[in-house]
Design a protein around this motif. Structure first.
Motif, mmCIF file in Angstrom:
data_model
loop_
_atom_site.group_PDB
_atom_site.id
_atom_site.type_symbol
_atom_site.label_atom_id
_atom_site.label_comp_id
_atom_site.label_asym_id
_atom_site.label_seq_id
_atom_site.Cartn_x
_atom_site.Cartn_y
_atom_site.Cartn_z
ATOM 1 N N GLN A 98 -16.418 -0.716 -5.965
ATOM 2 C CA GLN A 98 -15.371 0.132 -6.543
ATOM 3 C C GLN A 98 -15.813 0.694 -7.896
ATOM 4 O OE1 GLN A 98 -11.761 -2.201 -6.780
ATOM 5 N NE2 GLN A 98 -11.624 -2.424 -4.554
ATOM 6 N N LYS A 100 -18.892 1.163 -8.902
ATOM 7 C CA LYS A 100 -19.970 2.132 -8.646
ATOM 8 C C LYS A 100 -19.399 3.488 -8.244
ATOM 9 C CE LYS A 100 -24.535 1.861 -6.651
ATOM 10 N NZ LYS A 100 -25.096 1.922 -7.955
ATOM 11 N N LYS A 101 -18.402 3.466 -7.385
ATOM 12 C CA LYS A 101 -17.789 4.705 -6.909
ATOM 13 C C LYS A 101 -16.987 5.392 -8.017
ATOM 14 C CE LYS A 101 -14.884 6.526 -3.231
ATOM 15 N NZ LYS A 101 -14.068 6.192 -2.058
ATOM 16 N N LYS A 102 -16.190 4.626 -8.746
ATOM 17 C CA LYS A 102 -15.318 5.197 -9.772
ATOM 18 C C LYS A 102 -16.097 5.782 -10.947
ATOM 19 C CE LYS A 102 -11.415 4.076 -12.783
ATOM 20 N NZ LYS A 102 -10.454 3.047 -13.196
ATOM 21 N N ASP A 104 -19.728 6.181 -11.204
ATOM 22 C CA ASP A 104 -21.068 6.723 -10.975
ATOM 23 C C ASP A 104 -22.097 6.009 -11.860
ATOM 24 O OD1 ASP A 104 -23.182 8.264 -10.039
ATOM 25 O OD2 ASP A 104 -22.778 9.915 -11.419
#
Length: 151
Positions: A98, A100-102, A104
Motif C-alpha cells: 500500500q 509503495k502504491k500510494k 511511489d
C-alpha cells in the motif's frame, strides 16, 4: 585494532532518477516519514524529508527517506541480520505494498560491512529473504567499506 562490523537495514525512499545535477524525485514520490512510521508501527532510526534543509551540506533533501529495522548482530553474519529484518516486516507485506502504491517509493535492504584486516562478513540470502524481496519489489544493496591493514 579495529574489528570488522556489519549492519543491515530496511530503507524506504522516494523514487526518481540520477541526473547530471543530482537526484530528481518523481513528482508523486513525496512522503512524510512520520506517516510511514504510523502505518508500519515501527520506529525508524533515521529519516529525511524532501525539501527540508540538509544540516551539513546546504541545500535541501531532494527525496524522503525512512530507515528502520536496523540489525547489528551478529556482526559477521549479514544473512542472520537480514533475516531478522525480514521477520520484522513479513507480516506487514500488505502495508508495504500500500505504501509503495500510494507514495511511489523504492524499498531496499542495505547491508553495510566495514572490513578491517581482511576479516570479511558472511553475506548470503536464504529463500525467505528472496521471497520477501520478490513480493515487495525490494532491492538488496551492499555498501562496502574496506580499510587498510593495521599492525
Amino acid at each position: 585494532m579495529s574489528k570488522t562490523t556489519c549492519y543491515s537495514e530496511f530503507i524506504i525512499q522516494s523514487s526518481g532518477k540520477m541526473t547530471e545535477n543530482g537526484f530528481i524525485s518523481n513528482s508523486n514520490s513525496f512522503f512524510k516519514p512520520e506517516e510511514i512510521t504510523e502505518i508500519l508501527k515501527i520506529t525508524p532510526h533515521r529519516t529525511t524529508t524532501m525539501n527540508e534543509p540538509r544540516p551539513l551540506s546546504g541545500g535541501n533533501y531532494p527525496f524522503s527517506t525512512w530507515c528502520g529495522c536496523k540489525k547489528e548482530e551478529p556482526t559477521l553474519d549479514a544473512n542472520i541480520q537480514v533475516h531478522a529484518v525480514v521477520e520484522m516486516l513479513k507480516e506487514k507485506i500488505p502495508l508495504l505494498l500500500q505504501i509503495k502504491k500510494k507514495y511511489d517509493v523504492n524499498f531496499s535492504i542495505v547491508i553495510v560491512p566495514s572490513i578491517y584486516n581482511e576479516e570479511a562478513p558472511y553475506i548470503q540470502f536464504d529463500q525467505e529473504i528472496i521471497d520477501f524481496c520478490f513480493q515487495t519489489h525490494t532491492e538488496i544493496g551492499v555498501h562496502l567499506y574496506i580499510f587498510d591493514k593495521f599492525p
